[in-house]
Design a protein around this motif. Structure first.
Motif, PDB file in Angstrom:
ATOM      1  N   PHE A   1       0.725  -1.231  -0.038  1.00 40.76           N
ATOM      2  CA  PHE A   1      -0.139  -0.038  -0.017  1.00 40.76           C
ATOM      3  C   PHE A   1       0.824   1.510  -0.054  1.00 40.76           C
ATOM      4  CE2 PHE A   1      -4.572  -0.314   0.621  1.00 40.76           C
ATOM      5  CZ  PHE A   1      -4.921  -1.950   0.642  1.00 40.76           C
ATOM      6  N   GLY A   2       0.334   2.110  -0.501  1.00 39.94           N
ATOM      7  CA  GLY A   2       0.715   3.565  -0.530  1.00 39.94           C
ATOM      8  C   GLY A   2      -0.342   4.195   0.066  1.00 39.94           C
ATOM      9  N   PHE A   3      -0.290   4.911   1.400  1.00 34.38           N
ATOM     10  CA  PHE A   3      -1.280   5.595   2.165  1.00 34.38           C
ATOM     11  C   PHE A   3      -1.036   7.331   2.080  1.00 34.38           C
ATOM     12  CE2 PHE A   3      -3.476   7.010   6.089  1.00 34.38           C
ATOM     13  CZ  PHE A   3      -4.828   6.603   5.594  1.00 34.38           C
ATOM     14  N   ASP A   4      -1.915   7.958   1.417  1.00 30.87           N
ATOM     15  CA  ASP A   4      -1.813   9.377   1.664  1.00 30.87           C
ATOM     16  C   ASP A   4      -1.986   9.845   3.219  1.00 30.87           C
ATOM     17  OD1 ASP A   4      -2.286  12.469   1.559  1.00 30.87           O
ATOM     18  OD2 ASP A   4      -2.912  12.193  -0.409  1.00 30.87           O
ATOM     19  N   ILE A   5      -0.976  10.439   3.708  1.00 33.46           N
ATOM     20  CA  ILE A   5      -0.918  10.507   5.181  1.00 33.46           C
ATOM     21  C   ILE A   5      -1.909  11.898   5.414  1.00 33.46           C
ATOM     22  CG2 ILE A   5       0.202  11.392   7.411  1.00 33.46           C
ATOM     23  CD1 ILE A   5       2.194   9.432   6.488  1.00 33.46           C
ATOM     24  N   ASN A   6      -1.583  12.833   4.501  1.00 33.81           N
ATOM     25  CA  ASN A   6      -2.262  14.123   4.558  1.00 33.81           C
ATOM     26  C   ASN A   6      -3.985  13.933   4.551  1.00 33.81           C
ATOM     27  OD1 ASN A   6      -0.735  16.735   4.960  1.00 33.81           O
ATOM     28  ND2 ASN A   6       0.701  15.662   3.252  1.00 33.81           N
ATOM     29  N   ARG A   7      -4.325  13.307   3.623  1.00 31.29           N
ATOM     30  CA  ARG A   7      -5.720  13.119   3.399  1.00 31.29           C
ATOM     31  C   ARG A   7      -6.385  12.041   3.775  1.00 31.29           C
ATOM     32  NH1 ARG A   7      -3.186  14.932  -1.284  1.00 31.29           N
ATOM     33  NH2 ARG A   7      -3.996  17.206  -1.938  1.00 31.29           N
ATOM     34  N   ALA A   8      -5.428  11.101   4.498  1.00 37.92           N
ATOM     35  CA  ALA A   8      -5.782   9.692   5.100  1.00 37.92           C
ATOM     36  C   ALA A   8      -6.759   8.913   4.054  1.00 37.92           C
ATOM     37  CB  ALA A   8      -6.905   9.939   6.289  1.00 37.92           C
ATOM     38  N   MET A   9      -6.200   8.613   2.931  1.00 36.08           N
ATOM     39  CA  MET A   9      -6.750   7.697   1.798  1.00 36.08           C
ATOM     40  C   MET A   9      -5.626   7.138   1.090  1.00 36.08           C
ATOM     41  SD  MET A   9      -7.112  10.620  -0.915  1.00 36.08           S
ATOM     42  CE  MET A   9      -6.909   9.790  -2.488  1.00 36.08           C
ATOM     43  N   PRO A  10      -6.030   5.866   0.791  1.00 31.81           N
ATOM     44  CA  PRO A  10      -5.163   5.191  -0.116  1.00 31.81           C
ATOM     45  C   PRO A  10      -5.048   5.544  -1.372  1.00 31.81           C
ATOM     46  CG  PRO A  10      -7.386   4.023  -0.364  1.00 31.81           C
ATOM     47  CD  PRO A  10      -7.586   5.303   0.712  1.00 31.81           C
ATOM     48  N   ARG A  11      -3.512   5.383  -1.898  1.00 28.03           N
ATOM     49  CA  ARG A  11      -3.153   5.908  -2.996  1.00 28.03           C
ATOM     50  C   ARG A  11      -2.870   4.992  -4.320  1.00 28.03           C
ATOM     51  NH1 ARG A  11      -3.826  11.376  -4.022  1.00 28.03           N
ATOM     52  NH2 ARG A  11      -1.812  11.607  -5.318  1.00 28.03           N
ATOM     53  N   LYS A  12      -1.870   3.755  -3.960  1.00 28.03           N
ATOM     54  CA  LYS A  12      -1.710   2.765  -4.698  1.00 28.03           C
ATOM     55  C   LYS A  12      -1.472   1.463  -4.135  1.00 28.03           C
ATOM     56  CE  LYS A  12       0.868   5.638  -8.039  1.00 28.03           C
ATOM     57  NZ  LYS A  12       2.256   5.860  -8.848  1.00 28.03           N
ATOM     58  N   ILE A  13      -2.083   0.443  -4.811  1.00 25.64           N
ATOM     59  CA  ILE A  13      -1.718  -0.757  -4.383  1.00 25.64           C
ATOM     60  C   ILE A  13      -1.269  -1.842  -5.474  1.00 25.64           C
ATOM     61  CG2 ILE A  13      -4.201  -0.881  -4.996  1.00 25.64           C
ATOM     62  CD1 ILE A  13      -4.646  -3.161  -2.860  1.00 25.64           C
ATOM     63  N   PHE A  14      -0.703  -2.878  -4.641  1.00 20.92           N
ATOM     64  CA  PHE A  14      -0.010  -3.809  -5.628  1.00 20.92           C
ATOM     65  C   PHE A  14      -0.088  -5.099  -4.750  1.00 20.92           C
ATOM     66  CE2 PHE A  14       2.241  -0.341  -6.778  1.00 20.92           C
ATOM     67  CZ  PHE A  14       2.276  -0.190  -8.305  1.00 20.92           C
ATOM     68  N   LEU A  15      -0.628  -6.275  -5.574  1.00 17.84           N
ATOM     69  CA  LEU A  15      -0.764  -7.464  -4.792  1.00 17.84           C
ATOM     70  C   LEU A  15       0.302  -8.375  -5.315  1.00 17.84           C
ATOM     71  CD1 LEU A  15      -2.681  -9.207  -3.151  1.00 17.84           C
ATOM     72  CD2 LEU A  15      -3.737  -9.915  -5.460  1.00 17.84           C
ATOM     73  N   THR A  16       0.991  -9.254  -4.384  1.00 19.99           N
ATOM     74  CA  THR A  16       1.790 -10.431  -4.636  1.00 19.99           C
ATOM     75  C   THR A  16       1.671 -11.648  -3.971  1.00 19.99           C
ATOM     76  OG1 THR A  16       3.542  -9.604  -2.860  1.00 19.99           O
ATOM     77  CG2 THR A  16       3.673  -8.467  -5.248  1.00 19.99           C
ATOM     78  N   THR A  17       2.409 -12.266  -4.123  1.00 17.72           N
ATOM     79  CA  THR A  17       2.411 -13.688  -3.046  1.00 17.72           C
ATOM     80  C   THR A  17       2.754 -13.183  -1.735  1.00 17.72           C
ATOM     81  OG1 THR A  17       4.781 -14.429  -3.593  1.00 17.72           O
ATOM     82  CG2 THR A  17       3.012 -15.224  -4.801  1.00 17.72           C
ATOM     83  N   GLY A  18       2.532 -13.997  -0.477  1.00 20.24           N
ATOM     84  CA  GLY A  18       2.948 -13.865   0.815  1.00 20.24           C
ATOM     85  C   GLY A  18       4.304 -13.327   0.921  1.00 20.24           C
ATOM     86  N   ASN A  19       5.257 -14.034   0.192  1.00 20.19           N
ATOM     87  CA  ASN A  19       6.754 -13.894   0.304  1.00 20.19           C
ATOM     88  C   ASN A  19       7.213 -12.954  -0.505  1.00 20.19           C
ATOM     89  OD1 ASN A  19       6.558 -15.343  -2.009  1.00 20.19           O
ATOM     90  ND2 ASN A  19       7.285 -17.385  -1.387  1.00 20.19           N
ATOM     91  N   GLY A  20       6.485 -11.908  -1.170  1.00 22.86           N
ATOM     92  CA  GLY A  20       6.867 -10.912  -2.120  1.00 22.86           C
ATOM     93  C   GLY A  20       7.730  -9.912  -1.454  1.00 22.86           C
ATOM     94  N   GLY A  21       8.706  -9.439  -1.993  1.00 22.24           N
ATOM     95  CA  GLY A  21       9.433  -8.356  -1.289  1.00 22.24           C
ATOM     96  C   GLY A  21       8.872  -7.341  -1.374  1.00 22.24           C
ATOM     97  N   GLU A  22       8.927  -6.421  -0.358  1.00 22.47           N
ATOM     98  CA  GLU A  22       8.295  -5.163  -0.223  1.00 22.47           C
ATOM     99  C   GLU A  22       9.123  -3.896  -0.702  1.00 22.47           C
ATOM    100  OE1 GLU A  22       7.568  -4.689   4.141  1.00 22.47           O
ATOM    101  OE2 GLU A  22       5.751  -6.099   3.812  1.00 22.47           O
ATOM    102  N   ARG A  23      10.691  -3.767  -0.911  1.00 21.85           N
ATOM    103  CA  ARG A  23      11.329  -2.712  -1.129  1.00 21.85           C
ATOM    104  C   ARG A  23      11.222  -2.284  -2.625  1.00 21.85           C
ATOM    105  NH1 ARG A  23      16.739  -4.952   1.646  1.00 21.85           N
ATOM    106  NH2 ARG A  23      16.056  -4.902   3.927  1.00 21.85           N
ATOM    107  N   PRO A  24      10.903  -3.349  -3.591  1.00 16.29           N
ATOM    108  CA  PRO A  24      10.975  -3.048  -4.861  1.00 16.29           C
ATOM    109  C   PRO A  24       9.722  -2.321  -5.217  1.00 16.29           C
ATOM    110  CG  PRO A  24      11.611  -5.243  -4.655  1.00 16.29           C
ATOM    111  CD  PRO A  24      11.095  -4.742  -3.087  1.00 16.29           C
ATOM    112  N   PHE A  25       8.422  -2.185  -4.388  1.00 14.82           N
ATOM    113  CA  PHE A  25       7.527  -1.531  -4.811  1.00 14.82           C
ATOM    114  C   PHE A  25       7.356   0.058  -4.175  1.00 14.82           C
ATOM    115  CE2 PHE A  25       6.142  -5.856  -4.808  1.00 14.82           C
ATOM    116  CZ  PHE A  25       5.328  -5.929  -5.899  1.00 14.82           C
ATOM    117  N   VAL A  26       8.592   0.520  -3.544  1.00 12.00           N
ATOM    118  CA  VAL A  26       8.585   1.734  -3.120  1.00 12.00           C
ATOM    119  C   VAL A  26       8.637   2.868  -4.309  1.00 12.00           C
ATOM    120  CG1 VAL A  26       9.901   3.592  -1.919  1.00 12.00           C
ATOM    121  CG2 VAL A  26       9.630   1.257  -0.872  1.00 12.00           C
TER     122      VAL A  26
END
Length: 329
Positions: A135-160
């Protein structure tokens, strides 16, 4: 209605007309989340037996179980993505920015979804099946911005890099610490505030004064990591602060803010955890309707769409943040 009129048309893949148009699919899944149904069978039963759902949500000729699950498994993803993105644009014009002086802040995190053994694509570990949403979550507006779906063992850093846009500041926990990635984000003008491990090697280049009454006890320009091994090429700012006896070390490329503001930004990261908790508890988004990757992505997007509709409604009608109480009223 304006968004639906511009949504790409859902086409039948054979000579038979669709039993469930996209608008019916969207309304059914919003109804699923708002009514806190616990399964697809429960939803279909409501569409068949509940007067309101049968007259206002279900297709005119009703919907069979086989047709509903076929739609969930194979169709509608393009349309749900379009509605989600259009609602985001609308929400940006409606929801107020709570911390404008801190810039565009995007909290980044992952959340695991428990799967079942038949979800062959959702590898995790030890034979367990899980999926992960990034998830990317807009802190200022308290709303979701972007989302990607992977397997449970999918790495997190590449999505930044995919979640952040140039000029935005990603706010992340220790799991995202990567000195090579820090340099890459800086080169792409993608800012970050990231907690790091306390034992990280720190090469101090310049120290900055710290007020005696501040929670901050360390503020300096540094290079992180060991020379010739994993040291950052670009100097960064490192802020150390203490809250309730717990010490935090936060790395950032933001030199335009005070150390206290950097500490504040990292503390705001917990807003994404609050969002996850509220979203799961009130909208039942992780009660699986479909076991396919396609169907799970549709279900998650419909949960986010429901949240955005609630956020827009609560702000426009009541000047409040999202509240399930308003829906119950």
């Amino acid at each position: 209605a304006a968004i639906l009129s511009r949504t790409p048309r859902l086409e039948s893949r054979c000579n038979r007309p669709l039993q469930m148009e996209f608008e019916h699919q969207l309304k059914a899944l919003i109804f699923f989340h708002l009514e806190e149904h616990t399964s697809g069978r429960h939803l279909i039963q409501a569409l068949q037996e509940d007067d309101y759902a049968r007259n206002n949500i279900a297709p005119p000729d009703g919907i069979r179980k086989s047709s509903f699950f076929e739609v969930m498994t194979e169709r509608g993803l393009e349309q749900f993505l379009f509605v989600f993105q259009e609602l985001q644009k609308q929400a940006c014009t409606v929801l107020p920015k709570k911390f404008p002086e801190l810039g565009e802040l995007v909290a980044i995190d992952g959340s695991l979804i428990d799967g079942v053994l038949s979800m062959y694509w959702a590898d995790y570990r030890g034979g367990a099946k899980k999926a992960k949403v990034h998830f990317g979550f807009d802190i200022n507006r308290a709303m979701p911005r972007k989302i990607f779906l992977t397997t449970g063992n999918g790495g997190e850093r590449p999505f930044v890099g995919q979640i952040l846009e140039a000029g935005q500041t990603g706010v992340m926990d220790r799991g995202y610490q990567c000195h090579k990635a820090f340099d890459q984000w800086c080169m792409a003008n993608k800012h970050f505030v990231c907690r790091i491990k306390a034992n990280t090697t720190k090469n101090c280049l310049e120290s900055y004064p710290v007020p005696s009454d501040s929670i901050v006890f360390y503020d300096a320009k540094v290079q992180l990591g060991q020379p010739g091994v994993n040291q950052t090429e670009k100097p960064l700012r490192l802020v150390g602060y203490r809250v309730a006896g717990k010490v935090y070390w936060v790395a950032t490329d933001r030199f335009d803010l005070t150390a206290e503001q950097i500490a504040q930004i990292y503390e705001l990261r917990w807003n994404i955890e609050k969002f996850f908790a509220w979203w799961k508890r009130h909208l039942r988004v992780y009660h699986l309707i479909s076991r396919s990757r396609h169907g799970l992505m549709i279900q998650i997007l419909s949960g986010l769409i429901t949240y955005l509709l609630l956020a827009i409604y609560c702000q426009e009608q009541h000047g409040e943040k999202v509240s399930i109480k308003r829906v119950r009223e």
